[in-house]
Design a protein around this motif. Sequence first.
Motif, short mmCIF file in Angstrom:
data_model
loop_
_atom_site.label_atom_id
_atom_site.label_comp_id
_atom_site.label_asym_id
_atom_site.label_seq_id
_atom_site.Cartn_x
_atom_site.Cartn_y
_atom_site.Cartn_z
N PRO A 17 48.78 37.81 40.20
CA PRO A 17 48.26 38.05 41.54
C PRO A 17 48.31 39.50 42.01
O PRO A 17 48.87 40.52 41.43
CB PRO A 17 49.31 37.08 42.76
CG PRO A 17 50.49 36.89 41.56
CD PRO A 17 50.09 36.89 40.21
N ASN A 67 41.32 41.06 46.59
CA ASN A 67 41.11 39.65 46.06
C ASN A 67 40.97 39.27 44.60
O ASN A 67 40.62 38.22 44.42
CB ASN A 67 39.84 39.37 46.60
CG ASN A 67 38.62 40.19 46.26
OD1 ASN A 67 38.91 41.05 45.40
ND2 ASN A 67 37.37 40.22 46.86
N ASP A 84 42.27 35.76 43.05
CA ASP A 84 42.51 35.10 44.37
C ASP A 84 41.81 33.58 44.30
O ASP A 84 40.62 33.50 44.54
CB ASP A 84 42.20 35.77 45.63
CG ASP A 84 42.77 35.10 46.63
OD1 ASP A 84 43.43 33.99 46.52
OD2 ASP A 84 42.33 35.54 47.79
N ARG A 85 42.56 32.57 43.55
CA ARG A 85 41.76 31.41 43.48
C ARG A 85 40.66 31.33 42.72
O ARG A 85 39.63 30.68 43.07
CB ARG A 85 41.76 30.74 44.94
CG ARG A 85 43.07 30.34 45.55
CD ARG A 85 42.90 29.68 46.83
NE ARG A 85 42.02 30.44 47.88
CZ ARG A 85 42.52 31.40 48.54
NH1 ARG A 85 43.90 31.63 48.62
NH2 ARG A 85 41.84 32.14 49.60
#
Length: 443
Positions: free
Chosen positions: A104, A210, A213-214
Motif C-alpha cells: 500500500p 492512489n 488502491d483497490r
Amino acid sequence: MGRLFGTDGVRGLANASLTPELAMRIGAAAARVLSRHDIEHSIAVVGRDPRASGEMLEAAVVAGLTSAGVDVVTVGVLPTPAVAYLTARYGACLGVMISASHNPMPDNGIKIFAAGGHKLDDAIEDRIEAAMADATVQGPTGAAIGRVRSDDEAPRHYLDHLARTGVPDLTGITLVVDCAHGAASVVGPAAYRAAGADVIAINAEPDGLNINDRCGSTHLEQVQKAVVDNDADIGIAHDGDADRCLAVDASGAVVDGDAIMAILALAMAEDGELVQRTLVATVMSNLGLHIAMRAAEIEVRTTAVGDRYVLDELRSGGYSLGGEQSGHVVFPSAGTTGDGILTALQLMRRMANTGRPLADLAAVMQTLPQVLVNVPVSDKAAVAAAQTVADAVAEAERRLGDTGRVLLRPSGTEQLVRVMVEAAEIELAQQLADRLAARVAAV
C-alpha cells in the motif's frame, strides 16, 4: 537489529522505519561497495514509482550516492525492469529503484541493482550493510563529489528495448490494462499500442496517493469487470512497479503466473527456445503446473520464493524461462529481472500466433485447490522454531499424503508468515490451512 535487506531490497513504512536518513546511508554504502575504482566517477541510475514518499526518498538516495562520489542519472517514474535495463544501457555501476511494489501507498522500498542490471546476492547486501555501519569513512570533497542529471529520454529507451524483444503484431486484439496507478501508467499502454493492440487503460492516473488502491494485480475485480463490459480479448493487471502481471481471459476468469508460465513454456518449447526443456519456478507454484509440464516432458526446477532466486537458477543453469505464481516472469535473453509488460506482450504473442483465445491456452493447466493464509506475527523466527507449528505441519502432511502439500514461509517484506495448503478438495485445503494459521498465530 535484524538483517536490513529482505527478499526484494529494503522495505518499510516511509518516514518511519524507512527514513530519508536511512535511505541516504543505503545510497552512500551501496556506492562505496559497487562503484568502480578505476574511473574518476562511476554512474548510478535512480528511478521510482509514483508514490508520494518516492520524491523524498529519491532525494535522499541521490544525496547518499553523490556524497560517495558517484554521478547519478535520474530517470523519473518507470517500472523496475526499466531501471534494471537502463543500468546496463548506461554502463552504470549500480541502479536504484524506489518502490514498494504491490504494498500500500504508505510503504516504500529501495531495490538495488549491480552493474548490468542484476539483482544483488546476499553477500553483496551484507557488504552494503557492513559499509553502513562504518563510521570512519570520509566522503569526497570538491570536484570529487558526484553530480546529478536527468534523462527525459529514458522512457523511449525502455520502449525501444521492448520493441527489440520480438513484439508481435497485436492488431485485432482488444486489451484492458490495469496500471494500478503505478509505474506502468504511461509506458504500459504505450508499449501495447505500439504493438497494434486496441488498448483500454484503467487506473492509469497516479496522484502519489492512489497507487495499488483497490486496483492492480492484487485487486483484480476492476480489470475483470472492464474486460467483460468492453468485450475485450484479454485483461492485464500490473503491480505498482510493473515487474509482474496477471491476466484475465475474455470471460473475466483469472490466469495467474503459473498458467502464464505454462503457456509460455509450451510456446518456447515448440519454437526450440526453451533451453534444456526446463522451466524454473518457486516452491509456491501450484502442483497443477508440475503436472502439466510433466505431461509436456518439460522439467520444472524449483527454487525458494523470490524472483532473485529464480534468476540465480536461470543464470546458473543457462535456462531461458522462469517465474513465480504471483506473475513475476523472467526471460534472461531479454532482461535481468521480472518484467510485467514484456510478459504481457509475450502472452499476447502466443494468442496472435495461434489464433486461440486465452482461456483455451490456459486450459493446458488444471489448478489444484490452493489456500493461502497470511498470518500477522511479531516474531517470524519464533514461528520457525516452534515445535507446535512443526507438529501441526507434520499432521497436515500425513492427512494429505501424495494428494497435496503444505508450505509455511515467512514473508521477506512484511511481518507475516504465509501458510499455503494444496489439496484435491478445497474444503480440506481450507480446513488444514485454518488449523495451521491458528497454530502460527498462537506462537
